[in-house]
Write an enzyme that holds these catalytic residues in place. Structure first.
Site, PDB file in Angstrom:
ATOM      1  N   ARG A 172       0.681  -1.408  -0.004  1.00  0.00           N
ATOM      2  CA  ARG A 172      -0.013   0.045  -0.169  1.00  0.00           C
ATOM      3  C   ARG A 172       0.921   1.142  -0.096  1.00  0.00           C
ATOM      4  O   ARG A 172       0.609   2.296  -0.646  1.00  0.00           O
ATOM      5  CB  ARG A 172      -0.869  -0.031   1.092  1.00  0.00           C
ATOM      6  CG  ARG A 172      -0.646   0.109   2.660  1.00  0.00           C
ATOM      7  CD  ARG A 172      -1.440  -0.960   3.561  1.00  0.00           C
ATOM      8  NE  ARG A 172      -0.562  -2.099   3.192  1.00  0.00           N
ATOM      9  CZ  ARG A 172      -1.193  -3.359   3.054  1.00  0.00           C
ATOM     10  NH1 ARG A 172      -2.601  -3.344   2.854  1.00  0.00           N
ATOM     11  NH2 ARG A 172      -0.324  -4.294   2.833  1.00  0.00           N
ATOM     12  N   THR A 173       2.177   1.321   0.664  1.00  0.00           N
ATOM     13  CA  THR A 173       2.668   2.629   0.855  1.00  0.00           C
ATOM     14  C   THR A 173       3.210   3.085  -0.535  1.00  0.00           C
ATOM     15  O   THR A 173       2.986   4.030  -1.265  1.00  0.00           O
ATOM     16  CB  THR A 173       3.961   2.543   1.702  1.00  0.00           C
ATOM     17  OG1 THR A 173       3.224   1.901   3.165  1.00  0.00           O
ATOM     18  CG2 THR A 173       4.647   3.785   1.794  1.00  0.00           C
ATOM     19  N   LYS A 185      25.109  -4.137  -6.272  1.00  0.00           N
ATOM     20  CA  LYS A 185      26.402  -4.274  -6.921  1.00  0.00           C
ATOM     21  C   LYS A 185      27.393  -3.405  -6.002  1.00  0.00           C
ATOM     22  O   LYS A 185      28.406  -3.230  -6.460  1.00  0.00           O
ATOM     23  CB  LYS A 185      26.438  -3.730  -8.434  1.00  0.00           C
ATOM     24  CG  LYS A 185      25.393  -4.343  -9.341  1.00  0.00           C
ATOM     25  CD  LYS A 185      25.520  -3.552 -10.481  1.00  0.00           C
ATOM     26  CE  LYS A 185      24.289  -3.878 -11.436  1.00  0.00           C
ATOM     27  NZ  LYS A 185      24.028  -2.870 -12.745  1.00  0.00           N
ATOM     28  N   ARG A 197      11.651   3.571   0.613  1.00  0.00           N
ATOM     29  CA  ARG A 197      11.795   2.517   1.600  1.00  0.00           C
ATOM     30  C   ARG A 197      13.051   1.903   1.807  1.00  0.00           C
ATOM     31  O   ARG A 197      13.153   1.318   0.457  1.00  0.00           O
ATOM     32  CB  ARG A 197      10.508   1.623   1.652  1.00  0.00           C
ATOM     33  CG  ARG A 197      10.508   0.752   2.751  1.00  0.00           C
ATOM     34  CD  ARG A 197       9.191  -0.262   2.729  1.00  0.00           C
ATOM     35  NE  ARG A 197       8.126   0.557   3.339  1.00  0.00           N
ATOM     36  CZ  ARG A 197       6.941   0.012   3.511  1.00  0.00           C
ATOM     37  NH1 ARG A 197       6.693  -1.200   3.233  1.00  0.00           N
ATOM     38  NH2 ARG A 197       6.082   0.501   4.096  1.00  0.00           N
ATOM     39  N   HIS A 233       7.797   5.481  10.126  1.00  0.00           N
ATOM     40  CA  HIS A 233       7.010   5.455   8.842  1.00  0.00           C
ATOM     41  C   HIS A 233       6.211   6.728   8.876  1.00  0.00           C
ATOM     42  O   HIS A 233       4.841   6.498   9.132  1.00  0.00           O
ATOM     43  CB  HIS A 233       6.140   3.981   8.740  1.00  0.00           C
ATOM     44  CG  HIS A 233       5.605   3.754   7.653  1.00  0.00           C
ATOM     45  ND1 HIS A 233       5.271   4.617   6.593  1.00  0.00           N
ATOM     46  CD2 HIS A 233       5.142   2.599   7.343  1.00  0.00           C
ATOM     47  CE1 HIS A 233       4.719   3.976   5.575  1.00  0.00           C
ATOM     48  NE2 HIS A 233       4.721   2.681   6.141  1.00  0.00           N
TER      49      HIS A 233
HETATM   50  N1   CP Z   1       1.196   0.003   6.157  1.00  0.00           N
HETATM   51  C1   CP Z   1       2.317  -0.374   5.279  1.00  0.00           C
HETATM   52  O1   CP Z   1       3.362   0.188   5.243  1.00  0.00           O
HETATM   53  O2   CP Z   1       1.921  -1.436   4.207  1.00  0.00           O
HETATM   54  P1   CP Z   1       2.913  -1.730   3.286  1.00  0.00           P
HETATM   55  O3   CP Z   1       4.079  -2.428   3.771  1.00  0.00           O
HETATM   56  O4   CP Z   1       2.178  -2.806   2.050  1.00  0.00           O
HETATM   57  O5   CP Z   1       3.127  -0.740   2.405  1.00  0.00           O
END
Ligand code: CP
Length: 343
Positions: free
Chosen positions: A57-58, A86, A107, A135
């Site tokens: 989702r993120t 690498k 991420r 997050h």
């Molecule tokens: N909530 C969340 O970070 O979901 P994802 O890991 O699917 O991005």
């Protein structure tokens, strides 16, 4: 805080008035997210979406938010398909990618990695999750959801009572959410976890310094009785060196409709950053809660789109121009939900 051009690395950057400004910008994004109106305010802009760790989702939410404002998205997904494998440094990668993009979301499995990347980037970088550290966009969408859910019950964030449940040691979403709640007044936080997976001490200290009441327990059922929000989290098995240890905690704090009916106030809101672990041995939020109108997990993901659109609009300094860059919509998707169709 000065939004235009800012990196978004940690909730520690925000003051309460910044949150208020962002949430009111997010409110204005609703018709564009619902596709009842179309804006091209970010036409020509490129988002570099760099996800070096698994995400559903993120990543898609950041990408969709950028598209809904008229921008384009380029992606790199997984460590194995990037040149980090690498031996390229994060700093070199940042310097290169910031030549291709107007803003970057990232991420990465290491705490502090996104800040390192940002230090070498020539464009704003948004933290999509760095190891077990933070997050921020998840916490912002969580608090935006909390505000909406409480508003529907005639309440405000100040005075909130919340239980956070599960892996509070490695769960980055609850770290960011606690930092965010420390900006508000009179919060009661019940932290429910195995002792080994307790919330980091410095975050508990932050809550207490803000004057909030913090209770620490391993007992799920008695913690449910007097809270407005139950915020469940997954055991972050990817952060454990020994998978067997993670497995030993799995299923420890299951919530289902029978437990909810017995222990929760009928208005209690159920939240989870997702993904929920639905495997039989975990089943942390049972599917029998899916019919419960207080289950807000999919309202959270819908709200995430609004919050991420607001972040882009503020960071790229176009929030005041969104409505001016509207265009006609020539298509119609009859299956798109309207707000009244929500669960
Ligand atoms: N909530 C969340 O970070 O979901 P994802 O890991 O699917 O991005």
């Amino acid at each position: 805080m000065d939004f235009p051009g800012a990196h978004i690395l940690s909730i520690e950057q925000f003051q309460r008035e910044d949150i208020e400004r962002m949430f009111r910008t997010a409110d204005r994004m609703e018709p564009y997210a619902q596709r009842t109106r179309l804006t091209r305010v970010l036409e020509g802009a490129i988002l570099g979406n760099m996800f070096f760790e698994a995400s559903t989702r993120t990543r898609i939410s950041f990408g969709s938010a950028f598209n809904l404002l008229g921008g384009e998205v380029r992606e790199s997904v997984g460590m194995d398909s990037s040149s980090l494998i690498k031996g390229e440094s994060l700093e070199d990668t940042a310097r290169v990618l910031s030549g291709f993009s107007d803003v970057i979301c990232m991420r990465h499995p290491e705490s502090g990695s996104v800040a390192r990347f940002a230090s070498a980037s020539r464009v704003p970088v948004l933290n999509g999750g760095d190891g077990s550290n933070e997050h921020p966009s998840q916490a912002l969408l969580d608090l935006y959801t909390i505000e909406k859910e409480l508003q529907a019950r005639g309440r405000k964030i100040d005075g909130l009572r919340v239980a956070m449940i599960g892996d509070l040691k490695y769960g980055r979403t609850v770290h960011s959410l606690c930092k965010l709640l420390s900006l508000y007044k009179g919060i009661q936080v019940v932290l429910v976890s195995p002792t080994e997976l307790l919330m980091p001490e410095e975050i508990i200290a932050l809550l207490r310094e803000a004057g909030h009441r913090v209770t620490i327990t391993e007992k799920l059922e008695e913690s449910l009785a007097q809270v407005d929000i139950v915020y469940s989290t997954r055991i972050q098995e990817e952060r454990f060196t020994d998978r067997a240890v993670a497995d030993s905690y799995r299923g420890r704090f299951r919530l289902n409709q029978a437990i909810y009916t017995k222990h929760c106030d009928p208005n209690t809101v159920i939240m989870h950053p997702l993904p929920r672990d639905s495997r039989a041995e975990a089943n942390e939020l049972d599917r029998d809660l899916d019919e419960n109108p207080n289950l807000a997990i999919f309202r959270q993901t819908d709200n995430g789109l609004l919050v991420r659109m607001a972040l882009f609009a503020l960071i790229l300094d176009v929030a005041h121009l969104v409505e001016k860059h509207e265009q006609a919509i020539h298509w119609h998707n009859p299956r798109l939900l309207t707000p009244t169709d929500e669960q």
